[in-house]
Enzyme design. Structure first.
Site, PDB file in Angstrom:
ATOM      1  N   LYS A 206       0.859  -1.186   0.000  1.00  8.25           N
ATOM      2  CA  LYS A 206       0.000   0.000   0.000  1.00  8.25           C
ATOM      3  C   LYS A 206       0.899   1.240   0.000  1.00  8.25           C
ATOM      4  CE  LYS A 206      -3.894   1.530   2.986  1.00  8.25           C
ATOM      5  NZ  LYS A 206      -4.593   1.148   4.252  1.00  8.25           N
TER       6      LYS A 206
ATOM      7  N   SER B  82      -9.430   0.548   3.370  1.00 13.06           N
ATOM      8  CA  SER B  82      -8.709   1.483   2.532  1.00 13.06           C
ATOM      9  C   SER B  82      -7.557   0.846   1.760  1.00 13.06           C
ATOM     10  CB  SER B  82      -8.165   2.628   3.387  1.00 13.06           C
ATOM     11  OG  SER B  82      -7.201   2.133   4.317  1.00 13.06           O
TER      12      SER B  82
ATOM     13  N   SER C  85      -9.412  -1.782   7.396  1.00 16.51           N
ATOM     14  CA  SER C  85      -8.802  -1.522   6.092  1.00 16.51           C
ATOM     15  C   SER C  85      -8.059  -2.696   5.463  1.00 16.51           C
ATOM     16  CB  SER C  85      -7.871  -0.313   6.172  1.00 16.51           C
ATOM     17  OG  SER C  85      -8.628   0.864   6.252  1.00 16.51           O
TER      18      SER C  85
END
Ligand SMILES: *[C@@H]1O[C@H](CO)[C@@H](O)[C@H](O)[C@H]1NC(C)=O
Ligand SMILES: *[C@@H]1O[C@H](CO)[C@@H](O)[C@H](O)[C@H]1NC(C)=O
Ligand SMILES: *[C@@H]1O[C@H](CO)[C@@H](O)[C@H](O)[C@H]1NC(C)=O
Ligand SMILES: *[C@@H]1O[C@H](CO)[C@@H](O)[C@H](O)[C@H]1NC(C)=O
Ligand SMILES: *[C@@H]1O[C@H](CO)[C@@H](O)[C@H](O)[C@H]1NC(C)=O
Ligand SMILES: *[C@@H]1O[C@H](CO)[C@@H](O)[C@H](O)[C@H]1NC(C)=O
Ligand SMILES: *[C@@H]1O[C@H](CO)[C@@H](O)[C@H](O)[C@H]1NC(C)=O
Ligand SMILES: *[C@@H]1O[C@H](CO)[C@@H](O)[C@H](O)[C@H]1NC(C)=O
Ligand SMILES: *[C@@H]1O[C@H](CO)[C@@H](O)[C@H](O)[C@H]1NC(C)=O
Ligand SMILES: *[C@@H]1O[C@H](CO)[C@@H](O)[C@H](O)[C@H]1NC(C)=O
Ligand SMILES: *[C@@H]1O[C@H](CO)[C@@H](O)[C@H](O)[C@H]1NC(C)=O
Ligand SMILES: *[C@@H]1O[C@H](CO)[C@@H](O)[C@H](O)[C@H]1NC(C)=O
Length: 577
Positions: free
Chosen positions: A126, A207, A231
């Site tokens: 990420k 996320s 997330s």
């Protein structure tokens, strides 16, 4: 065709012996006639190797006998990324060093040196996980472009050490969703909108959106994400893959753009439990730069978590609880039906299922109206709300993170807020329509954090104490059902309140594929909750359930993406199904 020219350039540079697909039309465009039987965008083979859905063990076996190289893996995943990128946009940035890193790992293998199960395996992280290389680390924001991080995040350094190949950065919800409370999941100013390959027009999960979407669409072997409250588990379960959110403190957050030191956890994504566990084994451990990791001492295995992987016969020993009133009652009828079908299968494999194993005080702790991290305030008690301390933590934690960057004028949360106001067109500082539809509410999350001045006052400590002690006690009680120690709590992770309670507790969660909605085609998972440091239990039972799924005639298992709505590009994506 420009893309093909780039492909041959790259393959030439890498002097890899690769056969690229000789039918570019079927490669780049969907084969509609096969929509029901095969994937809409079928993944090309990697030389002679079937890379689609390949496990890490299969990749290793092929590399071991010389029929596949790490360099080929990188090129084939590049090819897959180019094939899928304009549809799902899972990669935010490609690592220009990926090919040379892979070549170095291939060289080592030729010298009979292999570092372990991840040797030569490509992965992404990420974009809020730092890498000190030619790539940026920005949490998806233009504000941090050009800034220089002090070093690799600990987890990235560990994966490099394990021989894995950093392929790139994944798209995400900007600032891991800290900036806005009404926003498009998977969107960032720098990365644009990530979309799930199962249905491009709806919420891809977040996320850690790109991390999960890429693994699900076979754009990469495995991925890292981060979770503060959902997330990792949410995007994993929405994309039919395995996600592990470890106990807070099992994986170091040093070098990770923070949200809250009390809840942030670096987690892993894989298409199988084993693949995810290989990644976890590489990254867990004590790190002097994150003192929360010292708490794991005495609670972790010395030889990794792979030893806990199990087959379905282990389920004979399992007793699972269903927190029905706490969570299950909020799952829609279709999810209840499909997941109970899976649970009946688990039961028929020998497991004992106990219904109504509740989180103590769930009536107070669990929001009846879906995920809500400010539920304490909704009830009228800010001093019992998760958001109360997250706002303060973010203020202090982000300022500390930014203070270690060089080559940037962004030093504080105030600078970030100013930047977003100054760049409404790209960063949506103001609410829409001054800003952009992807950030309907502008940067209300940042403003709320800024307004706290980062002050650790009595309200903060009460809220932190309330949320931690109540959720920990609640989960522990449910796991000790009337004197019987349970193997875990089976929960529907699409009910966001489940991972929310675990997030507040800092406790671990694992999710495996559970079913698919008939309406949207979006998958959902079956998750297991446990107490602190109980990753061995989670891995044991999740892998046993996965084995059961793979050896049974059941539809309730991982499915390939169907690319529904692949011609649409709506922004924002809706939050509902
Ligand atoms: C896919 O299956 C559905 C339902 O069985 C059917 O209506 C549809 O025509 C099929 N589509 C294709 C492209 O075969
Ligand atoms: C595929 O396998 C065939 C037969 O073993 C071999 O001749 C060929 O070189 C292989 N191709 C690649 C790209 O590895
Ligand atoms: C090498 O290993 C792969 C993966 O196990 C297998 O499919 C392939 O047949 C093997 N090739 C040779 C030449 O042994
Ligand atoms: C690697 O191992 C193989 C098989 O044991 C051996 O034939 C070869 O010489 C070794 N190569 C090096 C560079 O040590
Ligand atoms: C980590 O260190 C900070 C500052 O030195 C301290 O305030 C905090 O309590 C420590 N946290 C843990 C979990 O040890
Ligand atoms: C069940 O647990 C017992 C005690 O831990 C162990 O000896 C046995 O091997 C387990 N059985 C299975 C099928 O895993
Ligand atoms: C669990 O109990 C609730 C009532 O508390 C009931 O509505 C539900 O159907 C039960 N679920 C299962 C799987 O037995
Ligand atoms: C988000 O903002 C849009 C546009 O103002 C509005 O229609 C929508 O109801 C809002 N959603 C929430 C959850 O507040
Ligand atoms: C503590 O700070 C918060 C803002 O972060 C404020 O809303 C609250 O009223 C303060 N509490 C006390 C007791 O001062
Ligand atoms: C934060 O600081 C500002 C300026 O000093 C002050 O006006 C405000 O009341 C403070 N807010 C809190 C919650 O302490
Ligand atoms: C708890 O255990 C006791 C003694 O074994 C039993 O009588 C009682 O029914 C159990 N209660 C529940 C809710 O299972
Ligand atoms: C994608 O999901 C949305 C939201 O549930 C749904 O309205 C839409 O029909 C789905 N698209 C397709 C092609 O199934």
């Amino acid at each position: 065709m420009r893309l093909l020219a780039v492909l041959s350039l790259v393959s030439g540079l890498a002097s890899a012996q690769l056969t690229f697909p000789n039918e570019p039309d079927s490669f780049f465009f969907p084969s509609l006639q096969n929509a029901n039987t095969t994937e809409l965008f079928p993944m090309p083979k990697c030389g002679n190797f079937t890379l689609q859905e390949a496990t890490i063990d299969q990749m290793q076996a092929a590399m071991a006998n010389g029929s596949l190289t790490s360099t080929q893996l990188v090129l084939c995943y590049l090819e897959r990324a180019w094939q899928t990128q304009e549809y799902i946009n899972s990669i935010l940035e490609f690592n220009p060093d990926a090919i040379s890193i892979a070549q170095a790992r291939d060289q080592e293998r030729k010298q009979n040196k292999t570092r372990g199960p991840l040797h030569g395996i490509p992965f992404i992280v990420k974009d809020n996980i730092a890498s000190k290389d030619k790539m940026e680390t920005t949490a998806g924001s233009w504000a941090l472009v050009g800034s220089i991080v002090p070093r690799d995040a600990h987890v990235v350094a560990q994966l490099r050490q394990a021989g894995a190949v950093l392929f790139g950065k994944a798209t995400l919800s900007e600032w891991a969703d800290m900036r806005s409370n009404n926003y498009s999941e998977g969107y960032s100013g720098r990365g644009g909108q990530c979309r799930s390959a199962y249905n491009l027009t709806t919420n891809p999960g977040g996320s850690s959106s790109g991390s999960a979407v890429a693994v699900a669409a076979n754009v990469i072997a495995f991925a890292l994400g981060t979770e503060t409250d959902g997330s990792v588990i949410n995007p994993a379960e929405r994309n039919s893959i395995v996600g592990i959110k470890p106990t807070v403190g099992l994986t170091s957050r040093a070098g990770v753009i923070p949200e809250s030191e009390h809840q942030d956890s670096v987690g892993v994504f894989g298409r199988t439990v084993r693949d995810a566990v290989y990644a976890l084994d590489a990254i867990y451990g004590v790190d002097q730069r994150d003192n929360y990791t010292s708490a794991q001492q005495g609670h972790t295995p010395s030889k990794g978590y792979v030893q806990f992987l199990s087959k379905k016969n282990a389920l004979k020993n399992a007793t699972f609880g269903l927190p029905w009133q706490s969570f299950w009652q909020y799952a829609d009828a279709e999810q209840q039906e499909q997941l109970l079908e899976l649970i009946n299968l688990i039961k028929s494999a020998g497991a004992t299922i106990i219904n109504n194993t509740e989180i103590t005080n769930y009536e107070t702790l669990v929001s009846p109206d879906g995920w809500n991290w400010d539920y304490g305030s909704t009830r009228g008690f800010a001093n019992e709300s998760e958001y109360t301390y997250i706002k303060v933590d973010f203020y202090n934690n982000i300022n500390k993170y930014l203070s270690e960057l060089t080559n940037t004028n962004i030093k504080t949360i105030q600078d970030l807020v100013d930047y977003n106001f100054d760049n409404d067109g790209t960063e949506g500082g103001n609410p829409w329509p001054l800003g952009i539809p992807a950030f309907y509410s502008g940067q209300d999350g940042f403003l709320a954090s800024l307004a706290t001045n980062g002050t650790y006052n009595e309200t903060y400590f009460q809220a932190l104490h309330f949320c931690q002690t109540q959720t920990r006690q609640g989960i522990n009680d449910a796991l000790n059902h009337n004197g019987t120690k349970l193997s875990g709590l089976l929960v529907p992770p699409d009910v966001g309140q489940s991972y929310e309670i675990a997030a507040e507790a800092g406790y671990p969660v694992i999710t495996v594929p559970g079913g698919v909605r008939s309406t949207s085609g979006m998958p959902f998972g079956l998750a297991i909750m446990q107490t602190a440091w109980a990753e061995p239990e989670l891995i044991k039972w999740a892998s046993a359930i996965e084995d059961l799924q793979q050896t049974s005639n059941t539809l309730r298992k991982r499915v390939l993406p169907k690319w529904r709505g692949y011609l649409e590009r709506n922004i924002p994506v809706p939050f509902s199904d």
